[in-house]
Design an enzyme around this catalytic site. Structure first.
Site, PDB file in Angstrom:
ATOM      1  N   CYS A   1    -146.849  12.567  41.156  1.00  0.00           N
ATOM      2  CA  CYS A   1    -145.592  13.226  40.823  1.00  0.00           C
ATOM      3  C   CYS A   1    -145.556  13.400  39.303  1.00  0.00           C
ATOM      4  CB  CYS A   1    -144.475  12.310  41.315  1.00  0.00           C
ATOM      5  SG  CYS A   1    -142.847  12.875  40.885  1.00  0.00           S
TER       6      CYS A   1
ATOM      7  N   CYS B   1    -133.930  17.006  31.085  1.00  0.00           N
ATOM      8  CA  CYS B   1    -133.639  18.190  31.891  1.00  0.00           C
ATOM      9  C   CYS B   1    -132.265  18.718  31.504  1.00  0.00           C
ATOM     10  CB  CYS B   1    -133.664  17.836  33.382  1.00  0.00           C
ATOM     11  SG  CYS B   1    -133.306  19.248  34.447  1.00  0.00           S
TER      12      CYS B   1
ATOM     13  N   CYS C   1    -127.479  17.455  36.864  1.00  0.00           N
ATOM     14  CA  CYS C   1    -126.995  17.145  38.213  1.00  0.00           C
ATOM     15  C   CYS C   1    -126.315  15.777  38.216  1.00  0.00           C
ATOM     16  CB  CYS C   1    -128.154  17.170  39.209  1.00  0.00           C
ATOM     17  SG  CYS C   1    -128.961  18.776  39.295  1.00  0.00           S
TER      18      CYS C   1
ATOM     19  N   CYS D   1    -128.371  12.449  38.991  1.00  0.00           N
ATOM     20  CA  CYS D   1    -129.736  12.315  38.481  1.00  0.00           C
ATOM     21  C   CYS D   1    -129.761  11.718  37.069  1.00  0.00           C
ATOM     22  CB  CYS D   1    -130.409  13.679  38.472  1.00  0.00           C
ATOM     23  SG  CYS D   1    -132.041  13.670  37.741  1.00  0.00           S
TER      24      CYS D   1
ATOM     25  N   HIS E   1    -129.231  19.952  48.611  1.00  0.00           N
ATOM     26  CA  HIS E   1    -128.263  18.855  48.513  1.00  0.00           C
ATOM     27  C   HIS E   1    -126.867  19.153  49.039  1.00  0.00           C
ATOM     28  CE1 HIS E   1    -131.469  17.005  46.447  1.00  0.00           C
ATOM     29  NE2 HIS E   1    -131.231  17.465  45.238  1.00  0.00           N
TER      30      HIS E   1
ATOM     31  N   CYS F   1    -137.704  10.765  39.243  1.00  0.00           N
ATOM     32  CA  CYS F   1    -136.743  11.647  38.610  1.00  0.00           C
ATOM     33  C   CYS F   1    -135.800  10.848  37.725  1.00  0.00           C
ATOM     34  CB  CYS F   1    -135.967  12.411  39.672  1.00  0.00           C
ATOM     35  SG  CYS F   1    -135.038  13.768  38.972  1.00  0.00           S
TER      36      CYS F   1
HETATM   37  N1  SAH Z   1    -135.647  19.470  38.731  1.00  0.00           N
HETATM   38  C1  SAH Z   1    -136.347  19.611  39.941  1.00  0.00           C
HETATM   39  C2  SAH Z   1    -137.511  18.665  40.091  1.00  0.00           C
HETATM   40  C3  SAH Z   1    -137.309  17.233  39.671  1.00  0.00           C
HETATM   41  S1  SAH Z   1    -136.121  16.330  40.561  1.00  0.00           S
HETATM   42  C4  SAH Z   1    -135.392  19.488  41.125  1.00  0.00           C
HETATM   43  O1  SAH Z   1    -134.257  19.119  40.937  1.00  0.00           O
HETATM   44  O2  SAH Z   1    -135.819  19.826  42.219  1.00  0.00           O
HETATM   45  C5  SAH Z   1    -137.009  15.769  41.981  1.00  0.00           C
HETATM   46  C6  SAH Z   1    -136.105  15.379  43.153  1.00  0.00           C
HETATM   47  O3  SAH Z   1    -135.465  14.123  42.937  1.00  0.00           O
HETATM   48  C7  SAH Z   1    -134.985  16.387  43.387  1.00  0.00           C
HETATM   49  O4  SAH Z   1    -134.918  16.743  44.736  1.00  0.00           O
HETATM   50  C8  SAH Z   1    -133.778  15.604  42.933  1.00  0.00           C
HETATM   51  O5  SAH Z   1    -132.635  16.111  43.500  1.00  0.00           O
HETATM   52  C9  SAH Z   1    -134.122  14.204  43.354  1.00  0.00           C
HETATM   53  N2  SAH Z   1    -133.290  13.152  42.754  1.00  0.00           N
HETATM   54  C10 SAH Z   1    -132.795  13.089  41.508  1.00  0.00           C
HETATM   55  N3  SAH Z   1    -132.051  11.979  41.321  1.00  0.00           N
HETATM   56  C11 SAH Z   1    -132.079  11.310  42.497  1.00  0.00           C
HETATM   57  C12 SAH Z   1    -131.487  10.098  42.969  1.00  0.00           C
HETATM   58  N4  SAH Z   1    -130.750   9.327  42.188  1.00  0.00           N
HETATM   59  N5  SAH Z   1    -131.726   9.740  44.241  1.00  0.00           N
HETATM   60  C13 SAH Z   1    -132.485  10.508  45.043  1.00  0.00           C
HETATM   61  N6  SAH Z   1    -133.063  11.653  44.663  1.00  0.00           N
HETATM   62  C14 SAH Z   1    -132.859  12.059  43.407  1.00  0.00           C
HETATM   63 FE1  SF4 Z   2    -132.820  18.227  36.445  1.00  0.00          FE
HETATM   64 FE2  SF4 Z   2    -132.492  15.971  37.813  1.00  0.00          FE
HETATM   65 FE3  SF4 Z   2    -131.119  18.154  38.498  1.00  0.00          FE
HETATM   66 FE4  SF4 Z   2    -133.784  18.055  38.938  1.00  0.00          FE
HETATM   67  S1  SF4 Z   2    -132.222  16.758  39.891  1.00  0.00           S
HETATM   68  S2  SF4 Z   2    -132.602  19.758  38.071  1.00  0.00           S
HETATM   69  S3  SF4 Z   2    -134.445  16.846  37.149  1.00  0.00           S
HETATM   70  S4  SF4 Z   2    -130.932  17.037  36.549  1.00  0.00           S
END
Ligand code: SAH
Ligand code: SF4
Length: 368
Positions: free
Chosen positions: A115, A122, A126, A129, A238, A355
């Site tokens: 990964c 970023c 979100c 995250c 999501h 992430c």
């Molecule tokens: N930015 C891209 C790729 C990186 S995030 C994206 O959002 O797709 C990779 C995955 O981890 C994404 O599906 C994201 O939603 C998830 N993720 C982020 N924070 C998380 C958390 N606290 N618990 C579970 N999944 C999470």
């Molecule tokens: Fe960025 Fe985290 Fe959202 Fe992916 S899940 S787009 S890494 S803020």
């Protein structure tokens, strides 16, 4: 002094010309890097000692410094420091044959997924995250992304050696699910994918073994269609409706669900690729049965696969992982609606640590 990346083909040509080396030497050097999984010139014993020393003065294979490594049975988590002092992370995930998650077609002792990060931080913010909380610093270069694979391959080689067929163990799958939004770093990600897929001076990965994960950047997805990038696409969905998605992912306002669905349907038409939808399971927020029913309506009749990701609890964010029984109820509704579904299991769960979660873990460890 920052050395030149070995992937700078122009500089490497110059170097070999200056030394009047035969052209096949370049090929040999790349063989050492990609096939023999070496990252230190001193270990490249198919090259003369002088050449190794000269290369070492000017070039480097991994353009990142390793800061720290943490490991458990199924993952190795690596923090890298960039030349300008930022931290990024990559996670090696070992899929073992004795685990029930293994598909029947995976007979090998280990299938190894890496990964990788595509940005420092970023900009998407979100709600759930930790990477989002860090904010955005900069894009990673092609070579910084590839360096994560180089390092992982060397690490895996040292740990596992050779497979039954005599070839080295190494990364077989790459997922862009570490820090960052890959489609906001489109050109570099595209160039990194080229190196992952190509045979000459590349990793020869199968296109089915590389996955881009995106929060839904519509122009980026359009560009993927246009450029015919053949890798797999995962959408961090999501939420099955605009209102909930707005709450979880600020980007949903700029790229609304309806428009996203349209571009994804174009993507499926153009590529005939199934899309993977990531759906996070947050207690009392995303895990309600009526949302499952909405998701069925949205994805029914689409070339789709849903991956339910139990939210990874962490003290920086006040959300909670769904109860296992609610995840099962949700899953059942999707399946009864005709969707194919997987729940990210305890092994896969390590992956989401990529992430930003690792970053958090490190910060708290250091504070202790
Ligand atoms: N930015 C891209 C790729 C990186 S995030 C994206 O959002 O797709 C990779 C995955 O981890 C994404 O599906 C994201 O939603 C998830 N993720 C982020 N924070 C998380 C958390 N606290 N618990 C579970 N999944 C999470
Ligand atoms: Fe960025 Fe985290 Fe959202 Fe992916 S899940 S787009 S890494 S803020």
């Amino acid at each position: 002094m920052i050395k030149t990346s070995i992937l700078d083909a122009g500089k490497l040509q110059e170097f070999t010309k200056e030394r009047k080396l035969q052209p096949f030497r370049v090929k040999q050097i790349y063989q050492e890097v990609f096939k023999n999984q070496n990252i230190n010139f001193a270990d490249m014993t198919t090259l003369s000692k002088d050449l190794r020393e000269d290369l070492d003065k000017e070039f480097s294979v991994v353009t990142l410094e390793v800061d720290k490594i943490l490991e458990d049975e199924s993952t190795t988590k690596i923090w890298f420091q960039t030349h300008d002092g930022f931290m990024i992370e990559a996670v090696i995930i070992y899929h073992r044959q004795d685990e029930k998650y293994n598909k029947n077609d995976e007979k090998k002792l280990n299938r190894i997924t890496l990964c990788i990060s595509s940005q420092v931080g970023c900009p998407m913010g979100c709600l759930f995250c930790v990477t989002g909380k860090l904010g955005f610093k900069r894009n990673l270069t092609r070579d910084e992304m590839i360096s994560q694979i180089f390092y992982a391959n060397k690490y895996i080689k040292d740990k596992f050696g050779k497979q039954d067929d005599g070839t080295l163990f190494g990364v077989r799958n790459v997922v862009f699910m570490g820090m960052g939004e890959p489609l906001l770093n489109y050109e570099n990600v595209k160039k990194a994918i080229e190196i992952m897929l190509r045979q000459e001076a590349g990793f020869s990965l199968s296109k089915r073994h590389v996955t881009i994960s995106t929060a839904g950047i519509i122009p980026g997805i359009r560009q993927l269609i246009k450029d015919e990038i053949p890798v797999k696409l995962a959408i961090s969905l999501h939420a099955p409706n605009q209102a909930l998605r707005d709450k979880l992912m600020p980007i949903a306002k700029a790229y609304p669900l309806e428009a996203l669905e349209r571009v994804l349907s174009d993507y499926v038409k153009a590529s005939d690729n199934r899309i993977f939808y990531e759906y996070i399971m947050i207690k009392n927020m995303t895990d309600k049965p009526e949302l499952a029913r909405e998701l069925v309506t949205m994805l029914r009749r689409k070339l789709a696969h849903v991956n339910l990701i139990p939210y990874n609890n962490n003290p920086a964010i006040s959300l909670t992982e769904s109860d296992a029984k609610d995840i099962q109820i949700f899953k059942k509704i999707l399946e009864e609606g005709g969707l194919t579904v997987t729940v990210r299991d305890s092994m896969g769960r390590q992956m989401k640590w990529a992430c930003g979660q690792l970053w958090y873990e490190k910060l708290t460890k250091e504070e202790e």
